[in-house]
Design an enzyme around this catalytic site. Structure first.
Site, PDB file in Angstrom:
ATOM      1  N   CYS A 122     -44.344   4.882   6.731  1.00 15.02           N
ATOM      2  CA  CYS A 122     -45.164   3.683   6.649  1.00 15.02           C
ATOM      3  C   CYS A 122     -46.433   3.838   7.452  1.00 15.02           C
ATOM      4  O   CYS A 122     -46.568   4.709   8.297  1.00 15.02           O
ATOM      5  CB  CYS A 122     -44.408   2.465   7.169  1.00 15.02           C
ATOM      6  SG  CYS A 122     -44.448   2.302   8.957  1.00 15.02           S
ATOM      7  N   GLY A 123     -47.357   2.923   7.211  1.00 11.15           N
ATOM      8  CA  GLY A 123     -48.500   2.783   8.079  1.00 11.15           C
ATOM      9  C   GLY A 123     -48.445   1.408   8.690  1.00 11.15           C
ATOM     10  O   GLY A 123     -47.643   0.573   8.300  1.00 11.15           O
TER      11      GLY A 123
END
Length: 280
Positions: A122-123
């Site tokens: 994820c970011g």
């Protein structure tokens, strides 16, 4: 803690299946606590967990320097020592507690959501909104310049140091290089942003910051978050094996950071501030 494990798989070659043992990269949760207060759970590859915690706190602007850290240790809470199934030590090694010199009130940190779960790819991790991600980081003022030939050395040197990737093919890597293209720090992780945090965390703990005469290279794509982390560490050049995202390019432009993608052999695509690269 193991970074790989062996599993039985069925491999097909045209019409013929064969049962073989395959080495896979380990993915496990790591809970980062600050002063025994749960901050975030990230999915990561075990190893260099203290660096990951330190780098994460620094690149999320929760600490300003290594001097803010009193101690980093695996959880020694008596309640975590056993779960009745002989997995107490394993559990403890998946919880890191960071004790700071001054107490941090997480509730008062703008844009933070406690106990947020972040998967390995994820970011934006524990952030609640895109806007809260845009920390007020001053643009770089580095006048750092490099000959183009230095960049052509990086990919092979990073690739040669990816020991776990060689076994599994399932990890990202981040490497910190000096101005001569020498690899100083390399870390592997199932999450590319975790690998970057481990690199920056090691540099932080070794009192190497600011990294204003260094290059950060990542084995995958260049995302907004990776550029943001580089800006916090004052790294003027980020190189990626693959492409860059639009947000990454925009932030690199705003931050006076040179962003390079598709670094393969003697080819590269320069997305921002090409003036740092000198031709032969």
């Amino acid at each position: 803690m193991h970074q790989t494990c062996t599993k039985q798989v069925i491999r097909w070659n045209q019409s013929k299946p064969t049962s073989v043992e395959d080495e896979l990269v380990v993915e496990e949760p790591l809970e980062i606590r600050v002063g025994e207060q749960s901050l975030i759970v990230v999915m990561r590859t075990p190893g260099h967990d203290f660096e990951l915690a330190a780098g994460f706190l620094y690149t999320e602007s929760l600490i300003k320097s290594v001097d803010d850290i009193e101690i980093i240790a695996y959880c020694d809470d008596a309640n975590e020592k056993t779960n009745g199934h002989g997995k107490g030590l394993e559990t403890m090694q998946n919880i890191v507690n960071v004790r700071l010199i001054e107490e941090l009130d997480i509730e008062e940190q703008q844009g933070w959501q406690r106990n947020f779960h972040a998967n390995a790819s994820c970011g934006l991790c524990g952030k609640m909104t895109i806007e809260s991600v845009k920390h007020q980081v001053n643009p770089l003022d580095s006048v750092f310049h490099l000959n183009q030939t230095v960049f052509y050395k990086l990919n092979d040197r990073l690739r040669a140091s990816q020991s776990v990737f060689e076994k599994t093919g399932g990890l990202h890597a981040a490497g910190l290089f000096d101005e001569n293209g020498e690899l100083l720090i390399v870390r592997e992780d199932i999450g590319r942003h975790n690998a970057v945090d481990k690199v920056i965390g090691q540099a932080l703990l070794a009192e190497m910051l600011p990294l204003d005469k260094h290059i950060l290279m990542v084995s995958g794509r260049a995302s907004f978050e990776i550029v943001q982390k580089a800006l916090f560490a004052r790294i003027p050049i980020v190189v990626a094996v693959s492409a860059a995202s639009t947000l990454a390019v925009d932030l690199a432009e705003e931050g006076n950071l040179t962003l390079i993608g598709f670094m393969r052999g003697e080819r590269m695509a320069v997305y921002s501030h090409p003036e740092r690269i000198l031709s032969v």
